[in-house]
Design a protein around this motif. Structure first.
Motif, PDB file in Angstrom:
ATOM      1  N   UNK A  72       8.511  69.886  29.187  1.00 22.42           N
ATOM      2  CA  UNK A  72       7.111  70.206  29.411  1.00 22.42           C
ATOM      3  C   UNK A  72       6.672  71.351  28.516  1.00 22.42           C
ATOM      4  N   UNK A  73       5.489  71.912  28.772  1.00 23.34           N
ATOM      5  CA  UNK A  73       4.971  73.002  27.930  1.00 23.34           C
ATOM      6  C   UNK A  73       5.885  74.214  27.867  1.00 23.34           C
ATOM      7  N   UNK A  74       6.628  74.483  28.959  1.00 22.54           N
ATOM      8  CA  UNK A  74       7.512  75.656  28.961  1.00 22.54           C
ATOM      9  C   UNK A  74       8.591  75.549  27.893  1.00 22.54           C
ATOM     10  N   UNK A  75       9.049  74.330  27.634  1.00 24.39           N
ATOM     11  CA  UNK A  75      10.055  74.128  26.594  1.00 24.39           C
ATOM     12  C   UNK A  75       9.460  74.443  25.223  1.00 24.39           C
ATOM     13  N   UNK A  76       8.247  73.949  24.984  1.00 22.69           N
ATOM     14  CA  UNK A  76       7.579  74.207  23.711  1.00 22.69           C
ATOM     15  C   UNK A  76       7.338  75.704  23.511  1.00 22.69           C
ATOM     16  N   UNK A  77       6.936  76.391  24.594  1.00 17.19           N
ATOM     17  CA  UNK A  77       6.687  77.835  24.496  1.00 17.19           C
ATOM     18  C   UNK A  77       7.973  78.594  24.203  1.00 17.19           C
ATOM     19  N   UNK A  78       9.054  78.221  24.885  1.00 17.36           N
ATOM     20  CA  UNK A  78      10.338  78.906  24.669  1.00 17.36           C
ATOM     21  C   UNK A  78      10.835  78.689  23.244  1.00 17.36           C
ATOM     22  N   UNK A  79      10.637  77.484  22.719  1.00 18.97           N
ATOM     23  CA  UNK A  79      11.069  77.200  21.354  1.00 18.97           C
ATOM     24  C   UNK A  79      10.239  77.990  20.348  1.00 18.97           C
ATOM     25  N   UNK A  80       8.946  78.096  20.611  1.00 20.79           N
ATOM     26  CA  UNK A  80       8.078  78.865  19.707  1.00 20.79           C
ATOM     27  C   UNK A  80       8.463  80.336  19.698  1.00 20.79           C
ATOM     28  N   UNK A  81       8.832  80.855  20.857  1.00 19.24           N
ATOM     29  CA  UNK A  81       9.263  82.259  20.931  1.00 19.24           C
ATOM     30  C   UNK A  81      10.582  82.484  20.202  1.00 19.24           C
ATOM     31  N   UNK A  82      11.463  81.480  20.243  1.00 23.87           N
ATOM     32  CA  UNK A  82      12.797  81.621  19.630  1.00 23.87           C
ATOM     33  C   UNK A  82      12.743  81.470  18.112  1.00 23.87           C
ATOM     34  N   UNK A  83      11.863  80.596  17.614  1.00 24.12           N
ATOM     35  CA  UNK A  83      11.717  80.358  16.175  1.00 24.12           C
ATOM     36  C   UNK A  83      13.055  79.970  15.516  1.00 24.12           C
ATOM     37  N   UNK A  84      13.626  78.839  15.905  1.00 26.52           N
ATOM     38  CA  UNK A  84      14.943  78.458  15.363  1.00 26.52           C
ATOM     39  C   UNK A  84      14.873  78.026  13.902  1.00 26.52           C
ATOM     40  N   UNK A  85      16.001  78.178  13.231  1.00 23.18           N
ATOM     41  CA  UNK A  85      16.133  77.642  11.873  1.00 23.18           C
ATOM     42  C   UNK A  85      16.433  76.153  11.913  1.00 23.18           C
ATOM     43  N   UNK A  86      17.014  75.711  13.023  1.00 28.82           N
ATOM     44  CA  UNK A  86      17.463  74.328  13.109  1.00 28.82           C
ATOM     45  C   UNK A  86      17.530  73.892  14.573  1.00 28.82           C
ATOM     46  N   UNK A  87      17.193  72.626  14.835  1.00 21.33           N
ATOM     47  CA  UNK A  87      17.362  72.026  16.159  1.00 21.33           C
ATOM     48  C   UNK A  87      18.480  70.996  16.070  1.00 21.33           C
ATOM     49  N   UNK A  88      19.408  71.086  17.023  1.00 22.55           N
ATOM     50  CA  UNK A  88      20.511  70.122  17.113  1.00 22.55           C
ATOM     51  C   UNK A  88      20.348  69.366  18.432  1.00 22.55           C
ATOM     52  N   UNK A  89      20.070  68.064  18.329  1.00 23.98           N
ATOM     53  CA  UNK A  89      19.882  67.216  19.507  1.00 23.98           C
ATOM     54  C   UNK A  89      21.179  66.459  19.766  1.00 23.98           C
ATOM     55  N   UNK A  90      21.694  66.611  20.978  1.00 21.40           N
ATOM     56  CA  UNK A  90      22.968  66.000  21.365  1.00 21.40           C
ATOM     57  C   UNK A  90      22.688  64.771  22.228  1.00 21.40           C
ATOM     58  N   UNK A  91      23.145  63.583  21.764  1.00 17.24           N
ATOM     59  CA  UNK A  91      22.927  62.345  22.520  1.00 17.24           C
ATOM     60  C   UNK A  91      21.468  62.174  22.942  1.00 17.24           C
ATOM     61  N   UNK A  92      20.550  62.036  22.016  1.00 18.75           N
ATOM     62  CA  UNK A  92      19.128  62.038  22.385  1.00 18.75           C
ATOM     63  C   UNK A  92      18.752  60.944  23.372  1.00 18.75           C
ATOM     64  N   UNK A  93      18.144  61.366  24.478  1.00 18.49           N
ATOM     65  CA  UNK A  93      17.554  60.448  25.465  1.00 18.49           C
ATOM     66  C   UNK A  93      16.160  60.975  25.749  1.00 18.49           C
ATOM     67  N   UNK A  94      15.891  61.426  26.975  1.00 19.91           N
ATOM     68  CA  UNK A  94      14.540  61.913  27.290  1.00 19.91           C
ATOM     69  C   UNK A  94      14.334  63.337  26.766  1.00 19.91           C
ATOM     70  N   UNK A  95      15.185  64.255  27.177  1.00 22.52           N
ATOM     71  CA  UNK A  95      15.075  65.634  26.706  1.00 22.52           C
ATOM     72  C   UNK A  95      15.291  65.696  25.191  1.00 22.52           C
ATOM     73  N   UNK A  96      16.254  64.904  24.704  1.00 23.38           N
ATOM     74  CA  UNK A  96      16.517  64.872  23.272  1.00 23.38           C
ATOM     75  C   UNK A  96      15.330  64.384  22.464  1.00 23.38           C
ATOM     76  N   UNK A  97      14.613  63.391  22.995  1.00 20.95           N
ATOM     77  CA  UNK A  97      13.413  62.925  22.295  1.00 20.95           C
ATOM     78  C   UNK A  97      12.370  64.032  22.218  1.00 20.95           C
TER      79      UNK A  97
END
Length: 384
Positions: A72-97
């Motif tokens: 949800x929006x909280x995930x997007x906000x947390x990611x924006x605050x973290x500002x990662x260099x890279x995202x690693x998706x493990x076994x993409x399903x719902x959360x991975x998508x």
């Protein structure tokens, strides 16, 4: 580097994926990287210096132990605050998508990794006709990534053949300090035997008790080797069916073990039987080998990467006569029938495991990360 993981499974669940992730996080943080893990709710707030963010989730109907996170929006906000260099998706399903979408919309470099051979699981749940559709969905998800990592050479080959692009090998790893032969002892061996006497050989299985693990294939081995005993370590949705299948055999359902107790259980076995033919790697095989236990595994998927037949264990043909039962019996007899050969296999199994530490596997992963972040990766296979 700043790395954000999106994973469909994490602590407190215990399985091979979680083991790999926790060890990876540990060594990434030790190397000075900043790590955030997005995973289903119920997780700890932190792990080994990494921040862990739980996401509301619902259990998967066929796999109730697996919870699908709903970003949800909280995930997007947390990611924006973290500002990662890279995202690693493990076994993409719902959360991975959700992780894939956030990587694309925020122009963040994306890696995906493949750990569970879900298309092959479907036939064990009566839904084999959906396998082609699932491959198309997996292809659509994974081909969003700059790089797709697999944990065995067989999976690199199969995913490439299915149209998943930019595949490479993420080498195996095992904790050789926790799992070691010295933990073999009479008390744990008797616990594994339960009510049965220690007059023959002790066969062990460690892992989830579920349909796709094909544990029922061990029953003909017990019937062919009347002095053998079987300890099933673990639990899962198939336990009640297995209790009926193994009724009136020398089988002890031990339940979950962890830590030093689990390591001791591995070390106490005379042979470790892992009949599953759907494994992308089979981490439990490496753990058994690290504990000095000769292993029997299917000549399918990622398992031949681990087992050198007749040297550190034995391979069996899962598609042979009577669904592989004759081959599994012969492979087990090859380990148990000759004491000097079994001792040689125990030594060779430990030596093989010692080649594959988690620090080395994580260093390899960090090299992939660096190349992807620096845009050195040109869409061709990276060196393994």
């Amino acid at each position: 580097m700043k790395i954000a993981f999106f994973t469909e499974t994490f602590l407190p669940k215990v399985d091979g994926i979680v083991t790999r992730l926790t060890k990876t996080v540990q060594y990434l943080v030790e190397a000075g990287d900043e790590v955030v893990v997005f995973c289903p709710e119920g997780c700890p707030d932190t792990y080994m210096g990494a921040k862990v963010i739980g996401v509301a989730a619902m259990p998967l109907p066929l796999y109730p132990e697996l919870k699908l996170g709903l970003p949800g929006p909280a995930v997007s906000d947390a990611l924006e605050n973290f500002q990662p260099d890279l995202i690693h998706v493990v076994n993409p399903a719902v959360l991975g998508l959700g992780g894939i979408w956030l990587a694309k919309t925020n122009n963040i470099r994306l890696i995906a990794s493949y750990h569970t051979h879900l298309p092959k699981y479907l036939e064990h749940y009566g839904m084999g006709m959906l396998e082609p559709l699932l491959w198309e969905l997996l292809k659509a998800a994974h081909n969003q990534a700059v790089l797709n990592l697999c944990t065995s050479t067989a999976m690199v080959k199969e995913l490439s053949e299915k149209g998943i692009q930019n595949t490479a090998l993420w080498q195996r790893g095992v904790d050789t300090e926790t799992f070691r032969p010295e933990l073999r002892n009479d008390n744990m061996r008797q616990r594994l035997l339960g009510e049965f006497s220690d007059e023959g050989s002790l066969l062990i299985y460690v892992g989830r008790l579920s349909a796709e693990k094909q544990i029922e294939r061990i029953k003909p081995v017990l019937e062919a080797l009347p002095n053998a005993r079987l300890a099933l370590v673990g639990d899962g949705p198939y336990r009640q069916q297995l209790e009926k299948i193994f009724q009136n055999t020398a089988t002890n359902f031990v339940g979950y073990l962890s830590g030093e107790e689990l390591a001791s259980a591995y070390a106490c076995g005379d042979a470790f039987l892992f009949p599953s033919s759907t494994e992308t790697l089979g981490l439990v095989l490496l753990e058994a080998m690290a504990a000095g236990c000769p292993v029997v595994g299917a000549n399918r998927g990622g398992i031949p990467d681990i087992i050198t037949d007749q040297i550190n264990g034995c391979l069996y043909n899962p598609d042979g006569k009577n669904e592989g039962s004759e081959s599994l019996i012969q492979a087990t007899q090859a380990i148990l029938g000759n004491e000097s050969q079994r001792l040689s296999m125990r030594k060779a199994a430990r030596e093989e495991a010692e080649k594959w530490g988690w620090r080395s596997a994580t260093n390899q992963l960090r090299n992939y990360y660096t190349d992807v972040i620096d845009k050195k990766y040109d869409g061709q296979s990276l060196s393994n």
